[in-house]
Design an enzyme around this catalytic site. Structure first.
Site, mmCIF file in Angstrom:
data_model
loop_
_atom_site.group_PDB
_atom_site.id
_atom_site.type_symbol
_atom_site.label_atom_id
_atom_site.label_comp_id
_atom_site.label_asym_id
_atom_site.label_seq_id
_atom_site.Cartn_x
_atom_site.Cartn_y
_atom_site.Cartn_z
ATOM 1 N N LYS A 115 49.790 62.625 34.134
ATOM 2 C CA LYS A 115 48.413 62.697 34.627
ATOM 3 C C LYS A 115 47.961 64.154 34.742
ATOM 4 C CE LYS A 115 47.027 63.017 38.777
ATOM 5 N NZ LYS A 115 46.845 62.916 40.226
ATOM 6 N N ASP A 133 44.417 58.438 37.377
ATOM 7 C CA ASP A 133 44.747 58.641 38.785
ATOM 8 C C ASP A 133 44.487 57.338 39.531
ATOM 9 O OD1 ASP A 133 42.012 58.437 39.037
ATOM 10 O OD2 ASP A 133 41.764 60.282 40.183
#
Length: 214
Positions: A115, A133
């Site tokens: 991420k 996220d």
């Protein structure tokens, strides 16, 4: 999918990374700090942090205890301080002090997962990417774009298949804004949501509300 993209685009046309930064290195540090923590909290800490530490060498020059104190108000600060010093050493020794542009190279750095690498690669270097996220995952599952049981990587892969590549980065930011300010974890604004007709979670919630009122 087209309707979702168009609607969130109209709702949040200016959506962008909310972490304060002026260069790729500052962005990298800010994203590492933001793990399991809000952008707003990180933005309270980084102005003084970035005034004190300009380059990877600056983080290497201080004791870890001092760096820990500088970021103490952020969750997991000890671990994050350790990772910041480690990744700074890697940048100096392996990348001439520069932040690498590719996701694969970024993921070799301490404290940088998929991420974080996606965010840095996309925001700092304009590579098309969708960083998943908590907001992106929640919204994607509520709207039925992905399955409830999908893990983070599966959510990312599904979004990449369903969204045109030239819209990946901007959609990532818009999904975050949609999840952060509209489709919140605890109190989503289902009653005023323009995507209610497409949302299995929203329909369920509204039905439950109606049942409680009756």
């Amino acid at each position: 999918m087209e309707e979702i993209l168009q609607t969130i685009g109209e709702m949040f046309p200016e959506a962008e990374c909310e972490l304060t930064h002026t260069n790729p290195f500052e962005l990298l540090i800010a994203v590492v700090l933001s793990a399991q923590c809000t952008d707003a909290l990180v933005n309270k800490v980084t102005p003084s942090l970035f005034a004190k530490y300009k380059e990877p060498e600056d983080y290497l020059a201080v004791e870890q205890e001092e760096l820990e104190q500088d970021i103490r108000s952020i969750g997991l600060y000890r671990n994050k301080a350790k990772n910041i010093k480690k990744l700074s050493r890697s940048l100096v020794e392996e990348y001439n002090g520069e932040v690498p542009e590719s996701r694969d190279e970024l993921m070799k750095l301490a404290g940088v997962g998929r991420k974080t690498a996606n965010v840095v690669s996309s925001v700092a270097f304009d590579f098309p990417a969708i960083a998943v996220d908590t907001h992106v995952e929640r919204v994607s599952k509520r709207l039925g774009i992905c399955r409830w049981k999908d893990n983070v990587t599966q959510v990312e892969e599904t979004l990449m298949k369903k969204i045109p590549q030239d819209q990946w980065s901007v959609t990532h930011h818009r999904l975050i804004f949609f999840g952060r300010y509209h489709c919140k974890a605890q109190s989503p604004k289902c009653d005023v949501c323009p995507l209610l007709d497409l949302c299995r979670e929203g329909k369920k919630r509204m039905k439950k509300r109606r049942g409680q009122r009756e």
